[in-house]
Design a protein around this motif. Sequence first.
Motif, mmCIF file in Angstrom:
data_model
loop_
_atom_site.group_PDB
_atom_site.id
_atom_site.type_symbol
_atom_site.label_atom_id
_atom_site.label_comp_id
_atom_site.label_asym_id
_atom_site.label_seq_id
_atom_site.Cartn_x
_atom_site.Cartn_y
_atom_site.Cartn_z
ATOM 1 N N LYS A 1 0.790 -1.317 0.405
ATOM 2 C CA LYS A 1 0.168 0.471 0.296
ATOM 3 C C LYS A 1 0.920 1.154 -0.661
ATOM 4 O O LYS A 1 0.426 2.302 -0.820
ATOM 5 C CB LYS A 1 -0.647 0.236 1.061
ATOM 6 N N GLU A 2 2.378 1.725 1.164
ATOM 7 C CA GLU A 2 2.669 2.641 0.490
ATOM 8 C C GLU A 2 3.236 2.178 -0.273
ATOM 9 O O GLU A 2 3.692 3.526 -1.027
ATOM 10 C CB GLU A 2 3.703 2.485 1.924
ATOM 11 N N LEU A 3 3.628 1.484 -1.875
ATOM 12 C CA LEU A 3 4.562 1.524 -2.426
ATOM 13 C C LEU A 3 3.594 2.297 -3.462
ATOM 14 O O LEU A 3 4.113 2.962 -4.641
ATOM 15 C CB LEU A 3 5.566 0.136 -2.704
ATOM 16 N N ASN A 4 2.632 1.716 -3.165
ATOM 17 C CA ASN A 4 1.698 2.141 -4.494
ATOM 18 C C ASN A 4 1.334 3.752 -4.474
ATOM 19 O O ASN A 4 0.655 4.513 -4.939
ATOM 20 C CB ASN A 4 0.058 1.134 -4.456
ATOM 21 N N LYS A 5 1.230 3.751 -3.455
ATOM 22 C CA LYS A 5 1.607 5.548 -2.973
ATOM 23 C C LYS A 5 1.990 6.192 -3.378
ATOM 24 O O LYS A 5 2.219 7.776 -4.101
ATOM 25 C CB LYS A 5 1.470 6.533 -1.467
ATOM 26 N N ASP A 6 3.357 5.556 -3.930
ATOM 27 C CA ASP A 6 4.428 6.621 -4.909
ATOM 28 C C ASP A 6 4.330 6.417 -6.192
ATOM 29 O O ASP A 6 4.442 5.908 -6.903
ATOM 30 C CB ASP A 6 6.022 6.054 -4.239
ATOM 31 N N GLN A 7 3.532 7.620 -6.943
ATOM 32 C CA GLN A 7 3.721 7.130 -7.876
ATOM 33 C C GLN A 7 4.440 7.795 -9.199
ATOM 34 O O GLN A 7 5.051 6.588 -10.186
ATOM 35 C CB GLN A 7 2.329 8.661 -8.518
ATOM 36 N N GLY A 8 5.812 8.356 -8.914
ATOM 37 C CA GLY A 8 6.532 8.693 -9.433
ATOM 38 C C GLY A 8 7.983 6.949 -9.567
ATOM 39 O O GLY A 8 7.790 7.034 -10.825
ATOM 40 N N THR A 9 7.935 6.600 -8.702
ATOM 41 C CA THR A 9 8.517 4.906 -8.991
ATOM 42 C C THR A 9 7.643 4.445 -9.602
ATOM 43 O O THR A 9 7.985 3.559 -10.377
ATOM 44 C CB THR A 9 8.470 4.816 -7.137
ATOM 45 N N ARG A 10 6.159 4.720 -9.318
ATOM 46 C CA ARG A 10 5.694 3.241 -10.450
ATOM 47 C C ARG A 10 5.422 3.854 -11.614
ATOM 48 O O ARG A 10 5.404 2.878 -12.275
ATOM 49 C CB ARG A 10 3.999 2.831 -9.921
ATOM 50 N N ARG A 11 6.203 5.108 -11.744
ATOM 51 C CA ARG A 11 5.309 5.287 -13.345
ATOM 52 C C ARG A 11 7.298 5.362 -13.997
ATOM 53 O O ARG A 11 7.414 4.822 -15.465
ATOM 54 C CB ARG A 11 5.886 6.942 -12.919
ATOM 55 N N THR A 12 7.836 5.318 -12.960
ATOM 56 C CA THR A 12 9.495 5.030 -13.775
ATOM 57 C C THR A 12 9.501 3.081 -14.063
ATOM 58 O O THR A 12 10.434 2.473 -14.791
ATOM 59 C CB THR A 12 10.692 5.503 -13.077
ATOM 60 N N VAL A 13 8.858 2.386 -13.490
ATOM 61 C CA VAL A 13 9.039 1.382 -13.190
ATOM 62 C C VAL A 13 8.686 0.788 -14.321
ATOM 63 O O VAL A 13 8.807 0.193 -15.044
ATOM 64 C CB VAL A 13 8.714 0.422 -11.891
ATOM 65 N N ARG A 14 7.388 1.239 -14.772
ATOM 66 C CA ARG A 14 6.350 0.972 -15.350
ATOM 67 C C ARG A 14 7.538 1.120 -16.975
ATOM 68 O O ARG A 14 7.793 0.376 -17.630
ATOM 69 C CB ARG A 14 4.984 1.322 -15.578
ATOM 70 N N GLU A 15 7.823 2.630 -17.218
ATOM 71 C CA GLU A 15 8.291 2.930 -18.707
ATOM 72 C C GLU A 15 9.749 2.221 -19.034
ATOM 73 O O GLU A 15 10.089 1.399 -19.475
ATOM 74 C CB GLU A 15 8.913 4.194 -18.347
ATOM 75 N N LEU A 16 10.311 1.349 -18.119
ATOM 76 C CA LEU A 16 11.546 0.889 -18.255
ATOM 77 C C LEU A 16 10.822 -0.748 -18.528
ATOM 78 O O LEU A 16 11.499 -1.340 -19.450
ATOM 79 C CB LEU A 16 12.335 0.825 -16.896
#
Length: 241
Positions: A69-84
């Motif tokens: 739940k805490e990780l999903n709050k970090d939209q910037g990290t999620r966007r970076t992982v998805r782009e990679l």
Amino acid sequence: MLPKTGAGGVAQDSDPLEIQVSAGCEVRPGNTSEDFFHAAVQGEEILSFQGSHWVPAPQAPRWVHRATKELNKDQGTRRTVRELLRDTCPPFVRGLLEAGRSELEKQERPEAWLSAGPTPGPGRLRLVCHVSGFHPKPVRVTWMRGEQEQRGTRRGDVLPHADGTWYLRATLDVAAQEAASLSCRVKHSSLGGQDMVLHWGRSRSSAWLVVVAVLGSLLVIGCLGCSAAWCRARRSYQDIL
């Protein structure tokens, strides 16, 4: 590896904590791909990245659900992982495959010849089959008697040439009187399903023919040289007279 933490938050050094991460993409025909990101602790998967969110594994402990739940709050990290995973990984893998395509498709036919190695004992011969200049690396070289593979065949290491091709030799120790019926068979993808077969008896006969031809050529050259010298001597003698 990180040390385990006990119930009271005190590190336990006796048993290290192992964390494994597997991430990447699989490129498929039709310009499609599938990405993956999995994390595990002590060999048990705890979470993965699916779509654009972190998802806890079904068997994951409760603390993983809270961490997710805490990780999903970090939209910037999620966007970076998805782009990679979706935008960077597939073209990178396709580029590697394209760069290596010429090497993967390279086919070089082998050259093969037979020779006698050091004598293994009285009345015995060591037959050596040399195979050189082939690519790709997989090759099968076997001494045969008719269609029967000889179990005593010993294959050396496949050694590289400077041009990227390979060399291999296979040896067989036999009684001298049994050598004539043996042959060396070479199987390689560049041969198009047609095995290369070298017969020991024929190769030795061919070798003797080469020796005879060379000696004959030397004899002819020598005779011509002598004739020319005799003609020059006769001409000089006539000039004196």
